[in-house]
Enzyme design. Sequence first.
Site, PDB file in Angstrom:
ATOM      1  N   ASP A  88       0.834  -1.207   0.000  1.00  0.00           N
ATOM      2  CA  ASP A  88       0.000   0.000   0.000  1.00  0.00           C
ATOM      3  C   ASP A  88       0.868   1.256   0.000  1.00  0.00           C
ATOM      4  OD1 ASP A  88      -2.249  -1.558   0.028  1.00  0.00           O
ATOM      5  OD2 ASP A  88      -2.722  -1.251   2.142  1.00  0.00           O
ATOM      6  N   GLU A 133      -3.033  -2.752  -9.242  1.00  0.00           N
ATOM      7  CA  GLU A 133      -1.778  -2.040  -9.515  1.00  0.00           C
ATOM      8  C   GLU A 133      -1.789  -1.384 -10.888  1.00  0.00           C
ATOM      9  OE1 GLU A 133      -0.937  -6.440 -10.516  1.00  0.00           O
ATOM     10  OE2 GLU A 133      -2.185  -5.266  -9.162  1.00  0.00           O
TER      11      GLU A 133
END
Length: 302
Positions: free
Chosen positions: A191, A218
């Site tokens: 994160d 992503e």
Amino acid sequence: MENDPKQTVLIVDDEVSNLLALNKILSSDYAVFFAKSGEEALSMVADNPPDLILLDVVMPNMNGFDMLVKLKHNLDTADIPVVFITGMNDEASEKHGFASGAVDYIIKPFSGTIVKARVDKHMQLARKMRLNEALGRTDTLTGMPNRRAFDEHADREWKRCIRDQLQISFLMIDIDRFNIYNDTYGHAQGDALLKTVAQIFTSAVQRPSDLAARIGGEEFGVLLLDTHLEGALLVAEKIRADVSAAWAPGVYGGALASVTVSIGVASGIPRPGDSFSDFYAQADANLYVAKEQGRNRIFSRH
């Protein structure tokens, strides 16, 4: 918040005395603007949509009911709350006003206390609605626009490019081997990495018409309006180099090694009937080629 800019009210009335009276009631708490006709009001709203419109019904050329219909038929203005403030006090007119989409109906001669209370109520509702809409269009982890915001922006700008025959470019970006990074350092560190690269993507867009968004996981997208392929490739290379040089902050202090990104670029001038989904798919296919060619690179099929 105390530092928030004032919400805006557009008052539309052909009687100057009404404009002055309403300004006196509202100007201490709101930024007040005026229009003396429906045509003038529509032009002002197109350039700078207000938070609320106070609208007279009886005006020359275009009455308030007709103006409201035009507002509701335009996607950019359809959600602006409109309060009729008029001397037409018959039940049929009031019913017509609400049926047309008004949120309130105030009868002249009006009470300043009542006008202020009604406007305050609708402004509070508008503020909450905007906040909810903003949250619904924001990726909670990175603070970037999310997929919903991206789709809405892309649809609007794609139509604009077709209408004005402008070139549009799209960068589809994927973090290389992100799953391995996640497995090695943990999801909290993953994160932190996403937040780091999100800042790089956001800093790459400088114009209001451009948008950097988190598409999902992503994957990220950067949409560049009125940008030729050469310009898009320059933006893509800057992003690639900046990500490669960046170090994600460690969750428990220090820093971890950087990662890289692969970028697929699509660019062109859309024609009537062209689909943004096909354009998106082209950038996605180019991203796949960039991955196949070794990652940490940019690919665009000319």
